[in-house]
Enzyme design. Structure first.
Site, PDB file in Angstrom:
ATOM      1  N   HIS A   1       0.815  -1.217   0.000  1.00 17.55           N
ATOM      2  CA  HIS A   1       0.000   0.000   0.000  1.00 17.55           C
ATOM      3  C   HIS A   1       0.852   1.272   0.000  1.00 17.55           C
ATOM      4  O   HIS A   1       0.345   2.348  -0.280  1.00 17.55           O
ATOM      5  CB  HIS A   1      -0.971  -0.002   1.184  1.00 17.55           C
TER       6      HIS A   1
ATOM      7  N   ASP B   1       0.146  -7.794   1.662  1.00 15.21           N
ATOM      8  CA  ASP B   1       0.478  -6.364   1.637  1.00 15.21           C
ATOM      9  C   ASP B   1       1.988  -6.151   1.614  1.00 15.21           C
ATOM     10  O   ASP B   1       2.523  -5.283   2.303  1.00 15.21           O
ATOM     11  CB  ASP B   1      -0.139  -5.628   2.834  1.00 15.21           C
TER      12      ASP B   1
ATOM     13  N   SER C   1       4.964   2.346   7.878  1.00 17.48           N
ATOM     14  CA  SER C   1       4.595   1.180   7.075  1.00 17.48           C
ATOM     15  C   SER C   1       5.745   0.746   6.182  1.00 17.48           C
ATOM     16  O   SER C   1       6.332   1.557   5.462  1.00 17.48           O
ATOM     17  CB  SER C   1       3.372   1.496   6.207  1.00 17.48           C
TER      18      SER C   1
END
Length: 386
Positions: free
Chosen positions: A127, A157, A231
């Site tokens: 993402h 992911d 992230s």
């Protein structure tokens, strides 16, 4: 001279000799005594810390891991349609008013990544780089380098980038025998809110967490602070070894605090190897949905009975073609015993499409055995993260 006197004289000679040697060393190397005392005290303190199991600093772990963590700036062009005064097409035609041309603007997404090989492969979250037109990495030593996407995997992911640069420090990954335990100290390293590389500390709060974002989830939960921009960054242990890739959090918007999640390094390594080899991830699929085996409270059996019950069979899928039915209890796939639904999902994903595997269990209390030929797992919807 009696025996006691002779012994005293012998010891006295060695004491005098030792003092003389110490005097000569003091003349030739001033300060050697202080250095010796410092080393003795230092060793004593280190022994005390090791015995207590509580290091006073994690600077060595950070020094080992931090150079392998990069800041990611993923840029993409976003098209903005002109504002419409009326939603009805007929009103738009009658009362058409120029609202300006279609505009494009550059949008930047912040994230982090981890260098996992000295030839330039970088792991991050999908993402972070999804739909990016240009990806720039800020390395630990201040260099800036462009990166390209080698491949990505929506279900976990994860994405693999490739950067062409020299002198890239690859992080050390833990092996399968060194999986984190609940209570282990961990450090999260990343680029929160774009302020620069930051290290936060916490513990492993839980393992095997599932957020219902993917059927393959088995996340590490930690209370080490993870924020926007972390992230794709590294979750490392107290030795500076990679144990996970930070991926998401439950934020304060819902009243949560200190609930972050990371993808275990074992899962990340499997995705990394497949993407490097083929550019994508291939997973097996038997075409069934399953859940825990219901156990009656009066049965005398443990609540966590092994195996799974088949809740649904996909029409025309491998399981349906093999004859698997609803309410079948699957106990074994190949040579592997099935403990629960999560265990079977991971095993199913590892199956090779087109290669038959034996599935056995109980049907209405009677043993059954089937040969199932897995197919490739159909694509799923993209993972949504915070």
């Amino acid at each position: 001279m009696n025996q006691a006197a002779r012994t005293f004289a012998f010891v006295a000679r060695f004491v005098v000799l030792g003092l003389a040697i110490a005097f000569v060393i003091g003349l030739l190397w001033p300060g050697s005594g202080a250095l010796l005392r410092q080393r003795i005290v230092g060793h004593a303190e280190s022994a005390t810390q090791v015995a207590a199991g509580a290091p006073v600093s994690y600077a060595d772990a950070v020094a080992q891991a931090a150079p392998s963590v990069v800041n990611i700036y993923a840029n993409k062009l976003v098209t903005e349609q002109p504002r419409q005064l009326y939603s009805d097409p007929e009103l738009q035609r009658i009362f058409s008013v120029p609202t300006g041309p279609v505009r494009t603007r550059r949008q930047q997404n912040l994230g982090s990544g981890v260098i996992v090989s000295d030839d330039g492969y970088v792991l991050t979250n999908n993402h972070v780089i999804a739909n990016a037109d240009d990806i720039q990495l800020l390395l630990y030593d201040g260099r800036v380098a462009s990166a390209r996407v080698v491949g990505s995997d929506d279900e976990t992911d994860l994405a693999v980038l490739k950067v062409d640069a020299g002198n890239l420090p690859a992080i050390k990954m833990t092996d399968a025998e060194s999986r984190p335990r609940v209570g282990d100290v961990v450090l999260a390293i990343g680029n929160p809110f774009g302020i620069g590389q930051t290290v936060t500390m916490g513990i492993v709060s839980a393992i095997g967490r599932q957020l219902n974002l993917s059927s393959l989830e088995s996340l590490i939960q930690t209370d080490a602070a993870i924020n926007f921009g972390n992230s794709g960054g590294a979750l490392v242990n107290a030795h500076g070894e990679l144990v996970g890739i930070n991926t998401s959090l439950i934020g304060q918007a819902v009243g949560a605090e200190g609930i972050g999640f990371a993808i275990p390094v074992q899962s990340a390594r499997d995705v990394l190897d497949q993407i490097i080899k083929t550019g994508h991830v291939v997973r097996g699929w038997i075409g069934a949905d399953y859940g825990p085996v219901p156990v009656s409270a009066e049965s005398g059996l443990p609540s966590a009975a092994r195996g799974v019950v088949v809740n649904e069979v996909s029409p025309g899928g491998p399981a349906a073609l093999a004859g698997l039915q609803q309410r079948d209890v699957v106990l074994k796939v190949g040579d592997e015993d099935i403990l629960d639904a999560s265990d079977l999902r991971k095993l199913e994903a590892s199956l090779k499409p087109g290669v038959a595997v034996n599935v056995s269990g109980l049907r209405s209390g009677q043993p059954f055995s089937l040969s199932v030929v897995p197919s490739q797992r159909p694509p799923t919807s993209p993972v949504q993260t915070q």
